[in-house]
Design a protein around this motif. Structure first.
Motif, PDB file in Angstrom:
ATOM      1  N   TRP A  36      -3.432  -3.499 -11.559  1.00 43.44           N
ATOM      2  CA  TRP A  36      -2.511  -4.124 -10.600  1.00 43.44           C
ATOM      3  C   TRP A  36      -2.647  -3.389  -9.275  1.00 43.44           C
ATOM      4  O   TRP A  36      -2.687  -2.147  -9.241  1.00 43.44           O
ATOM      5  N   PHE A  37      -2.691  -4.166  -8.214  1.00 42.67           N
ATOM      6  CA  PHE A  37      -2.819  -3.631  -6.868  1.00 42.67           C
ATOM      7  C   PHE A  37      -1.766  -4.282  -5.986  1.00 42.67           C
ATOM      8  O   PHE A  37      -1.212  -5.326  -6.329  1.00 42.67           O
ATOM      9  N   ARG A  38      -1.496  -3.672  -4.841  1.00 44.63           N
ATOM     10  CA  ARG A  38      -0.557  -4.265  -3.909  1.00 44.63           C
ATOM     11  C   ARG A  38      -1.011  -4.016  -2.480  1.00 44.63           C
ATOM     12  O   ARG A  38      -1.723  -3.056  -2.211  1.00 44.63           O
ATOM     13  N   GLN A  39      -0.575  -4.901  -1.615  1.00 42.77           N
ATOM     14  CA  GLN A  39      -0.950  -4.776  -0.212  1.00 42.77           C
ATOM     15  C   GLN A  39       0.178  -5.281   0.659  1.00 42.77           C
ATOM     16  O   GLN A  39       0.683  -6.396   0.450  1.00 42.77           O
ATOM     17  N   ARG A  45      -5.207  -2.186   0.671  1.00 43.86           N
ATOM     18  CA  ARG A  45      -4.824  -2.507  -0.691  1.00 43.86           C
ATOM     19  C   ARG A  45      -4.743  -1.221  -1.504  1.00 43.86           C
ATOM     20  O   ARG A  45      -5.644  -0.382  -1.460  1.00 43.86           O
ATOM     21  N   GLU A  46      -3.655  -1.081  -2.258  1.00 41.76           N
ATOM     22  CA  GLU A  46      -3.359   0.152  -2.991  1.00 41.76           C
ATOM     23  C   GLU A  46      -3.362  -0.106  -4.490  1.00 41.76           C
ATOM     24  O   GLU A  46      -2.778  -1.099  -4.949  1.00 41.76           O
ATOM     25  N   GLY A  47      -3.987   0.784  -5.240  1.00 37.32           N
ATOM     26  CA  GLY A  47      -3.936   0.691  -6.690  1.00 37.32           C
ATOM     27  C   GLY A  47      -2.574   1.113  -7.197  1.00 37.32           C
ATOM     28  O   GLY A  47      -2.088   2.179  -6.835  1.00 37.32           O
ATOM     29  N   VAL A  48      -1.960   0.284  -8.028  1.00 36.18           N
ATOM     30  CA  VAL A  48      -0.634   0.562  -8.576  1.00 36.18           C
ATOM     31  C   VAL A  48      -0.736   1.087 -10.002  1.00 36.18           C
ATOM     32  O   VAL A  48      -0.142   2.107 -10.340  1.00 36.18           O
ATOM     33  N   SER A  49      -1.515   0.375 -10.833  1.00 32.44           N
ATOM     34  CA  SER A  49      -1.613   0.768 -12.232  1.00 32.44           C
ATOM     35  C   SER A  49      -2.886   0.204 -12.835  1.00 32.44           C
ATOM     36  O   SER A  49      -3.406  -0.815 -12.387  1.00 32.44           O
ATOM     37  N   TYR A  50      -3.357   0.890 -13.856  1.00 36.86           N
ATOM     38  CA  TYR A  50      -4.599   0.540 -14.549  1.00 36.86           C
ATOM     39  C   TYR A  50      -4.347   0.594 -16.055  1.00 36.86           C
ATOM     40  O   TYR A  50      -3.570   1.439 -16.532  1.00 36.86           O
ATOM     41  N   ILE A  51      -5.032  -0.291 -16.784  1.00 34.16           N
ATOM     42  CA  ILE A  51      -4.980  -0.234 -18.233  1.00 34.16           C
ATOM     43  C   ILE A  51      -6.375  -0.506 -18.771  1.00 34.16           C
ATOM     44  O   ILE A  51      -7.074  -1.408 -18.297  1.00 34.16           O
ATOM     45  N   LEU A 103      -7.906   3.175 -10.250  1.00 34.38           N
ATOM     46  CA  LEU A 103      -7.081   2.574  -9.202  1.00 34.38           C
ATOM     47  C   LEU A 103      -7.874   2.243  -7.934  1.00 34.38           C
ATOM     48  O   LEU A 103      -7.276   1.966  -6.894  1.00 34.38           O
ATOM     49  N   SER A 104      -9.173   2.248  -8.023  1.00 33.39           N
ATOM     50  CA  SER A 104      -9.999   1.944  -6.856  1.00 33.39           C
ATOM     51  C   SER A 104     -10.314   0.464  -6.807  1.00 33.39           C
ATOM     52  O   SER A 104     -11.028  -0.051  -7.667  1.00 33.39           O
TER      53      SER A 104
END
Length: 121
Positions: A36-39, A45-51, A103-104
Protein backbone atom coordinates in the motif's frame (compact mmCIF):
# COMPACT_ATOMS: atom_id res chain seq x y z
CA UNK A 1 -5.15 -7.00 -18.77
CA UNK A 2 -4.31 -6.79 -15.08
CA UNK A 3 -6.89 -4.99 -12.98
CA UNK A 4 -6.47 -3.79 -9.42
CA UNK A 5 -9.35 -1.91 -7.85
CA UNK A 6 -9.17 -0.15 -4.49
CA UNK A 7 -12.18 0.68 -2.36
CA UNK A 8 -13.03 1.79 1.16
CA UNK A 9 -11.68 5.32 1.17
CA UNK A 10 -13.70 8.26 2.36
CA UNK A 11 -13.98 11.14 4.80
CA UNK A 12 -13.46 10.37 8.48
CA UNK A 13 -12.80 12.38 11.62
CA UNK A 14 -9.46 12.21 13.38
CA UNK A 15 -9.33 9.14 15.59
CA UNK A 16 -11.65 7.20 13.32
CA UNK A 17 -11.06 4.08 11.26
CA UNK A 18 -11.27 2.95 7.66
CA UNK A 19 -10.63 -0.35 5.95
CA UNK A 20 -9.24 -0.25 2.46
CA UNK A 21 -9.58 -3.18 0.08
CA UNK A 22 -7.83 -3.95 -3.19
CA UNK A 23 -9.18 -6.68 -5.43
CA UNK A 24 -6.95 -7.92 -8.22
CA UNK A 25 -7.72 -9.88 -11.35
CA UNK A 26 -5.77 -11.38 -14.23
CA UNK A 27 -2.59 -11.85 -12.22
CA UNK A 28 -1.18 -14.57 -9.98
CA UNK A 29 -2.15 -12.72 -6.81
CA UNK A 30 -1.07 -15.48 -4.46
CA UNK A 31 2.46 -15.46 -5.88
CA UNK A 32 3.03 -11.73 -5.55
CA UNK A 33 4.20 -9.47 -2.76
CA UNK A 34 1.81 -6.56 -2.28
CA UNK A 35 2.03 -3.04 -0.95
CA UNK A 36 0.00 0.00 0.00
CA UNK A 37 1.26 3.43 -0.95
CA UNK A 38 -0.06 6.95 -0.54
CA UNK A 39 0.47 10.29 -2.18
CA UNK A 40 -0.58 13.79 -1.21
CA UNK A 41 -0.56 16.77 -3.59
CA UNK A 42 2.95 18.07 -4.07
CA UNK A 43 4.55 15.10 -2.32
CA UNK A 44 6.26 11.96 -3.54
CA UNK A 45 4.49 8.63 -3.40
CA UNK A 46 5.23 7.04 -0.01
CA UNK A 47 5.31 3.38 0.94
CA UNK A 48 2.85 2.70 3.77
CA UNK A 49 2.93 -1.07 4.21
CA UNK A 50 4.14 -4.25 2.56
CA UNK A 51 3.09 -7.88 2.81
CA UNK A 52 4.84 -10.88 1.36
CA UNK A 53 3.07 -13.31 -0.97
CA UNK A 54 2.47 -15.74 1.90
CA UNK A 55 1.36 -13.09 4.35
CA UNK A 56 4.07 -14.11 6.80
CA UNK A 57 6.17 -10.96 6.44
CA UNK A 58 4.92 -7.41 6.85
CA UNK A 59 6.58 -4.01 6.96
CA UNK A 60 5.18 -0.61 7.97
CA UNK A 61 6.48 2.88 7.61
CA UNK A 62 7.21 4.36 11.03
CA UNK A 63 4.36 6.87 10.97
CA UNK A 64 1.67 4.16 10.81
CA UNK A 65 3.15 1.47 13.06
CA UNK A 66 0.67 0.41 15.70
CA UNK A 67 -2.23 2.05 13.87
CA UNK A 68 -2.42 0.30 10.46
CA UNK A 69 -2.60 -3.42 9.73
CA UNK A 70 -2.03 -4.98 6.33
CA UNK A 71 -3.50 -8.37 5.47
CA UNK A 72 -4.44 -10.44 2.46
CA UNK A 73 -6.82 -13.18 1.44
CA UNK A 74 -5.24 -15.07 -1.43
CA UNK A 75 -8.38 -17.12 -2.00
CA UNK A 76 -10.26 -13.87 -2.73
CA UNK A 77 -7.39 -12.11 -4.54
CA UNK A 78 -7.85 -9.26 -2.10
CA UNK A 79 -5.48 -7.06 -0.11
CA UNK A 80 -6.60 -5.07 2.93
CA UNK A 81 -5.38 -2.13 4.99
CA UNK A 82 -7.09 -1.59 8.33
CA UNK A 83 -6.43 1.98 9.42
CA UNK A 84 -7.19 2.97 13.01
CA UNK A 85 -6.56 6.14 15.01
CA UNK A 86 -6.43 8.12 11.81
CA UNK A 87 -4.73 11.50 11.80
CA UNK A 88 -5.12 14.48 9.45
CA UNK A 89 -1.61 13.76 8.15
CA UNK A 90 -2.88 10.40 6.85
CA UNK A 91 -4.93 12.28 4.27
CA UNK A 92 -3.82 11.13 0.81
CA UNK A 93 -4.70 9.07 -2.22
CA UNK A 94 -4.01 5.45 -1.31
CA UNK A 95 -2.84 2.96 -3.93
CA UNK A 96 -2.32 -0.78 -3.87
CA UNK A 97 0.51 -2.28 -5.87
CA UNK A 98 1.68 -5.76 -6.78
CA UNK A 99 4.88 -7.51 -7.67
CA UNK A 100 7.46 -5.48 -5.80
CA UNK A 101 9.44 -5.64 -2.62
CA UNK A 102 9.32 -3.59 0.52
CA UNK A 103 8.21 0.04 0.57
CA UNK A 104 9.93 1.26 -2.58
CA UNK A 105 7.34 2.13 -5.22
CA UNK A 106 9.86 1.78 -8.05
CA UNK A 107 9.94 -2.00 -7.57
CA UNK A 108 6.20 -2.50 -8.19
CA UNK A 109 4.87 -3.20 -11.65
CA UNK A 110 1.11 -3.21 -11.17
CA UNK A 111 -0.94 -0.40 -9.65
CA UNK A 112 -4.54 0.36 -8.84
CA UNK A 113 -6.24 3.65 -9.60
CA UNK A 114 -6.32 4.79 -5.98
CA UNK A 115 -8.89 5.60 -3.32
CA UNK A 116 -9.01 8.93 -1.49
CA UNK A 117 -8.72 9.05 2.29
CA UNK A 118 -9.47 12.36 3.96
CA UNK A 119 -9.12 12.79 7.72
CA UNK A 120 -10.64 15.91 9.25
CA UNK A 121 -9.36 17.44 12.46
Amino acid sequence: QVQMVESGGGLVQAGGSLRLSCTASRLRFGDLNMGWFRQSPGKEREGVSYISWSGRNTVYTDSVKGRFTISRDNAKNTLYLQMNSLKPEDTAMYYCAAGGSGLSPQTYGYWGQGTQVTVSS
